[in-house]
Write a protein that holds these residues in place. Structure first.
Motif, short mmCIF file in Angstrom:
data_model
loop_
_atom_site.label_atom_id
_atom_site.label_comp_id
_atom_site.label_asym_id
_atom_site.label_seq_id
_atom_site.Cartn_x
_atom_site.Cartn_y
_atom_site.Cartn_z
N GLU A 182 12.41 22.32 -19.75
CA GLU A 182 13.61 22.78 -19.05
C GLU A 182 13.41 22.56 -17.56
OE1 GLU A 182 14.66 26.39 -22.21
OE2 GLU A 182 13.93 26.86 -20.20
N ALA A 183 14.32 21.85 -16.93
CA ALA A 183 14.22 21.54 -15.50
C ALA A 183 15.40 22.16 -14.76
CB ALA A 183 14.20 20.03 -15.28
N GLY A 184 15.10 22.87 -13.67
CA GLY A 184 16.17 23.41 -12.84
C GLY A 184 16.97 22.30 -12.19
N GLY A 229 10.74 24.98 -13.45
CA GLY A 229 11.07 24.55 -14.80
C GLY A 229 10.19 25.24 -15.81
N ASN A 230 10.52 25.07 -17.08
CA ASN A 230 9.77 25.70 -18.17
C ASN A 230 9.29 24.65 -19.16
OD1 ASN A 230 10.33 28.37 -17.25
ND2 ASN A 230 12.34 28.28 -18.23
N THR A 254 6.23 28.77 -16.99
CA THR A 254 7.04 28.38 -15.84
C THR A 254 6.14 27.75 -14.78
OG1 THR A 254 8.63 30.15 -16.23
CG2 THR A 254 8.59 29.20 -14.02
N LEU A 292 8.36 22.26 -10.18
CA LEU A 292 8.53 20.85 -10.53
C LEU A 292 8.55 19.94 -9.31
CD1 LEU A 292 11.22 21.10 -13.35
CD2 LEU A 292 8.72 21.09 -13.56
N TYR A 337 20.12 24.75 -15.64
CA TYR A 337 19.00 23.92 -16.12
C TYR A 337 19.47 22.93 -17.17
CZ TYR A 337 18.89 26.76 -20.40
OH TYR A 337 19.21 27.38 -21.60
N GLN A 376 17.68 21.07 -20.49
CA GLN A 376 16.52 21.02 -21.38
C GLN A 376 16.61 19.78 -22.27
OE1 GLN A 376 15.77 22.78 -25.45
NE2 GLN A 376 15.05 24.50 -24.21
#
Length: 253
Positions: free
Chosen positions: A37-39, A68-69, A90, A93, A234, A236
């Motif tokens: 997952e990217a902001g 991000g996660n 978390t 990035l 985000y 994903q």
């Protein structure tokens, strides 16, 4: 006040989980999902933390301003729902700006677990689309590390051990809610071993619904270091693997 917010959050999650449990059909498939997952925009709280660290002569270049996660999920696919039990980390990035003459360097990370559920609005042989709702329980850490950990000497450590120790700030526990539109594309590779593979994307928004105060060090709290808030839109991207059971493999389905 904190107790009331906790009770409200638990009631929301209990109500959601009760709704998800309405799919009582026994047929289900289990598998694994790997995703990132990217902001999609700058996290303002990370930007403020960078500025405060630089003012204290701390190298914050490893923190950046976009989080991000990395997510590993156990998936349970039912006729009308897809539920996930998530384990996530978390990380920043992007890189930040280094201090002019730093005395320490900073690192930031978070760990947690959560649950999500997607309702199937579109369910065909190739496509799976629907809304998704979930909650994550998170713990965040900010560490101040020695500048050069690769070239240490016994004499320097013996004369100034505090300069070579790691200082870790912790930020209580968080409950983050995420909502998204989810879409998966199904492929049927390695049919003897897998029911299907799914390549998917989720476009959504994450925000904290319960957070537990400021950064803490030992038994005290830091009043001049802003709290991290995991608020972000985000994207994903991930892959889901749904292997066949041993019984299905024996039967050659």
């Amino acid at each position: 006040m904190k107790n009331s917010r906790t009770i409200i959050s638990l009631l929301v999650m209990l109500t959601a989980s009760t709704a998800w449990a309405q799919d009582t059909t026994s047929r289900s498939v289990t598998g694994l999902r790997f995703s990132l997952e990217a902001g999609l925009q700058e996290n303002k709280s990370l930007t403020i933390i960078q500025q405060q660290l630089r003012q204290a002569n701390v190298d914050a270049s490893a923190i950046g301003n976009v989080a991000g996660n990395i997510v590993l999920s156990f998936v349970r696919d039912k006729p009308r729902h897809v539920s996930e039990t998530r384990f996530l980390g978390t990380l920043p990035l992007t890189d930040g700006v280094s201090a002019g003459a730093p005395v320490r360097r900073a690192s930031f990370y978070g760990l947690g677990f959560g649950f999500s559920d997607m309702y199937k609005l579109v369910d065909t042989r190739r496509f799976l689309v629907g809304p998704l709702l979930g909650f994550d329980f998170m713990w965040y850490r900010l560490s101040l590390l020695p500048l050069d950990r690769d070239n240490l000497s016994l004499a320097n450590i013996a004369n100034n051990p505090a300069a070579y120790s790691t200082v870790t700030f912790r930020q209580g526990s968080y409950i983050n809610m995420h909502v998204a539109v989810a879409a998966d594309y199904r492929v049927y590779w390695l049919k003897k071993l897998y029911n299907e593979f799914r390549f998917g994307a989720r476009l959504g928004y994450q925000l904290p619904v319960l957070r537990n105060g400021p950064w803490r060090f030992n038994d005290g709290s830091l009043g001049d270091l802003s709290a991290f808030r995991a608020t972000m839109p985000y994207l994903q991207l991930g892959i889901t693997l749904l292997p066949k059971s041993a019984k299905e493999r024996r039967r050659g389905f």
